[in-house]
Design an enzyme around this catalytic site. Sequence first.
Site, PDB file in Angstrom:
ATOM      1  N   TYR A 180      -2.928  -1.112  10.441  1.00  0.00           N
ATOM      2  CA  TYR A 180      -2.814  -1.306   8.988  1.00  0.00           C
ATOM      3  C   TYR A 180      -1.459  -0.799   8.474  1.00  0.00           C
ATOM      4  CZ  TYR A 180      -4.134  -1.132   4.036  1.00  0.00           C
ATOM      5  OH  TYR A 180      -4.186  -1.307   2.673  1.00  0.00           O
ATOM      6  N   SER A 194       0.870  -1.181   0.000  1.00  0.00           N
ATOM      7  CA  SER A 194       0.000   0.000   0.000  1.00  0.00           C
ATOM      8  C   SER A 194       0.901   1.222   0.000  1.00  0.00           C
ATOM      9  CB  SER A 194      -0.841   0.001   1.273  1.00  0.00           C
ATOM     10  OG  SER A 194      -1.411   1.282   1.501  1.00  0.00           O
TER      11      SER A 194
HETATM   12  C1  BGC Z   1      -6.243   1.537   1.987  1.00  0.00           C
HETATM   13  C2  BGC Z   1      -7.397   2.387   1.499  1.00  0.00           C
HETATM   14  C3  BGC Z   1      -6.928   3.807   1.236  1.00  0.00           C
HETATM   15  C4  BGC Z   1      -5.670   3.843   0.407  1.00  0.00           C
HETATM   16  C5  BGC Z   1      -5.096   5.250   0.263  1.00  0.00           C
HETATM   17  C6  BGC Z   1      -5.109   1.665   1.011  1.00  0.00           C
HETATM   18  O1  BGC Z   1      -4.042   0.840   1.361  1.00  0.00           O
HETATM   19  O2  BGC Z   1      -6.668   0.187   2.132  1.00  0.00           O
HETATM   20  O3  BGC Z   1      -8.439   2.384   2.455  1.00  0.00           O
HETATM   21  O4  BGC Z   1      -7.970   4.523   0.559  1.00  0.00           O
HETATM   22  O5  BGC Z   1      -4.690   3.006   0.958  1.00  0.00           O
HETATM   23  O6  BGC Z   1      -5.034   5.938   1.496  1.00  0.00           O
END
Ligand code: BGC
Length: 271
Positions: A169, A156
């Site tokens: 996360y 991410s």
């Molecule tokens: C998350 C999303 C978020 C995106 C940008 C992703 O890894 O799961 O919820 O919109 O990152 O912030």
Amino acid sequence: MKQMDYQPLAGQVALVTGASSGIGMGVAKALALAGASVGVNHPNMPDSANQVVEEIRAAGGTAMALSADVGNEDQVRSMFAQLIESYGTIDILVANAGLQRDAALVDMTLAEWQFVLNVNLTGQFLCAREATREFLRRGVVPGRSVAAGKIICMSSVHEKIPWAGHCNYAASKGGVMLMMKSLAQELAPHHIRVNSIGPGAIKTPINRMAWETPEAETELLKLIPYNRVGVPADIARAAVWLASDDSDYVTGITLFVDGGMTLYPGFATGG
Ligand code: BGC
């Protein structure tokens, strides 16, 4: 869906975790269109996974649904055993399964912390380990791929961008980054390539609240210099490339596919 004329993954076998929705679903379909036989993993959501499988088959591709909680060692092992029994081996792992359980630090429960780390980080470790055992057993097969195996970790932008209210996360994705690089270093001599994709904001159920109303989307676009919210196909194309021999010699990188979200957009006018 339509089979592509150029099938860089023809004859190869892929497993995509968390493929019954969102980015994983898009990646599974794209790998199948590119010629791979695809294991469509789902966390006990057979209906959605079967629908993905049906769509792939209707387009002339090959796929099977595989149920497993990626954070559970026994379930991961039996998923790989089923895939290998059906398709003979595995060439490509897309360790995609991931989720959010958001809370401010002071409100976050240990269960929320552990659940996210278990699926997003431990799940990728368990799947990468099983895939690598098979890559090493089989080695490079001439005519199949020049690599013995390819692992793509779904990371991410939050492996890099801190995210208040989402420390579980962000920690999981930061962990994925150094796990991926360490595995890339460890496995390169065996001709196994390990890379990540770092998606930005992609329209999927995980972040529906951030894009489903025009007001929310306007706010979100302030974070995206390219001025559009991404779609799963944006990520799927990157996954096909990283899985194919077209990206041979690429290992240990995170390919951000984020419309510029990691470019510190606030500095376009500030600073
Ligand atoms: C998350 C999303 C978020 C995106 C940008 C992703 O890894 O799961 O919820 O919109 O990152 O912030």
